[in-house]
Write an enzyme that holds these catalytic residues in place. Structure first.
Site, short mmCIF file in Angstrom:
data_model
loop_
_atom_site.label_atom_id
_atom_site.label_comp_id
_atom_site.label_asym_id
_atom_site.label_seq_id
_atom_site.Cartn_x
_atom_site.Cartn_y
_atom_site.Cartn_z
N CYS A 119 31.04 23.66 35.09
CA CYS A 119 30.92 24.35 33.81
C CYS A 119 32.27 24.71 33.20
O CYS A 119 32.93 23.84 32.63
CB CYS A 119 30.04 25.60 34.01
SG CYS A 119 29.30 26.26 32.49
N LYS B 167 33.91 26.72 42.48
CA LYS B 167 34.33 26.77 41.08
C LYS B 167 35.71 27.40 41.00
O LYS B 167 36.00 28.39 41.68
CB LYS B 167 33.31 27.58 40.27
CG LYS B 167 33.53 27.55 38.77
CD LYS B 167 32.40 28.30 38.06
CE LYS B 167 32.56 28.28 36.55
NZ LYS B 167 31.44 28.97 35.87
N GLU C 166 24.44 24.25 37.61
CA GLU C 166 25.06 25.48 38.11
C GLU C 166 24.03 26.62 38.15
O GLU C 166 23.17 26.72 37.29
CB GLU C 166 26.22 25.87 37.19
CG GLU C 166 26.92 27.16 37.59
CD GLU C 166 27.96 27.60 36.58
OE1 GLU C 166 28.93 28.24 37.00
OE2 GLU C 166 27.80 27.31 35.37
#
Length: 285
Positions: free
Chosen positions: A153, A119, A44
């Site tokens: 993440c 995300k 990321e």
């Protein structure tokens, strides 16, 4: 069915041009190719390294400038995926769409196709400091080796979204991450193990290492790649096929055996996917 995967512990440092970024990316991809990797995962926010190029006046660029590199970023990874005939999860790159910023993961196919997964869960820094907008849908991607999902993440810390990915058929979850200290790293690492156990899937995790002294919120990085399995007898006892050295610049590689997943789901010591109590809590179709 087996798939060989590599995860890049990408070393962030100040650069002076896109060409330097390109050369570093090519180095990692060539390294993975030498190990016969079919899938390569970058972390990321690794393209924030481009902000260190600066404005020519000694100032780093801002997060709002990062989408200006999107066309070059896409062309670089698309060409590498085609040249090496591999699937590349190009970490995440901040894009702009209709005046909003998104932290988007990109999947580059060997045939030149490009898919995208924004995300879904934003950290406070992403919201308050960078004003990034969360994505609004989950995708599961078909590849020649099987179905995969990309959850970035913070996403992996939410069991519901991984359950949805498994329900849609994903056997491997790729999780590009970026954490700045031990606390953040271990949150992502521990929850990755939990998601692998809960859903009887593989999780491929990696993060950034190094430092960008001139780029806000990227001055500290704490990262370690890991290729994670369910915890059952056919797999390593600690649920780790491979892991990197903490904060080192390196690539790790391992083979994922999808047949083992299917066998464990049917006849494992525990069958967590099959035994979920959908009469007590919701399920996803």
């Amino acid at each position: 069915m087996k798939m060989r995967v590599s995860a890049v512990q990408y070393h962030l440092h100040t650069i002076g041009s896109f060409e330097e970024f390109k050369q570093q990316v090519e180095h990692y991809v060539k390294t993975a190719a030498e190990f016969g990797a079919e899938f390569v995962l970058f972390p990321e926010f690794f393209t924030t390294q481009l902000l260190s190029i600066g404005d020519g006046k000694g100032n780093a660029l801002s997060i709002q400038d990062l989408p200006n590199f999107t066309e070059q970023y896409l062309a670089l990874f698309q060409n590498l995926a085609k040249e090496k005939q591999m699937y590349i999860i190009g970490g995440t790159h901040v894009i702009e769409r209709e005046g909003k910023l998104y932290n988007a993961a990109h999947l580059f196919y060997p045939d030149g196709r490009i898919e995208q997964q924004a995300k879904l869960h934003m950290t406070p820094t992403e919201v308050k400091e960078w004003e990034i907008t969360p994505g609004d849908s989950l995708k599961v991607f078909d590849t020649e080796k099987g179905k995969i999902a990309i959850l970035t993440c913070y996403d992996i810390e939410f069991p519901e979204i991984v359950r949805m990915a498994k329900a849609k058929g994903a056997d491997v979850i790729f999780s590009p991450s970026c954490t700045d200290d031990r606390h953040g790293y271990h949150r992502v690492r521990y929850t990755s193990h939990a998601r692998a156990i809960e859903n009887q899937v593989y999780v491929v995790l990696t993060g950034t290492v190094g430092s960008l002294p001139t780029v806000d919120f990227m001055r500290a990085n704490f990262g370690q790649a890991a290729i994670i399995t369910p915890n059952d007898i056919p797999f390593p006892p600690r649920g780790i096929l491979a892991e990197g050295e903490i904060n080192d610049d390196m690539v790790i590689t391992a083979d994922l055996d999808l047949e083992l997943l299917y066998k464990v789901r049917e006849n494992g010591s525990v069958t967590t996917w099959r035994d979920r109590r959908t009469d007590l809590y919701p399920d996803w179709k």
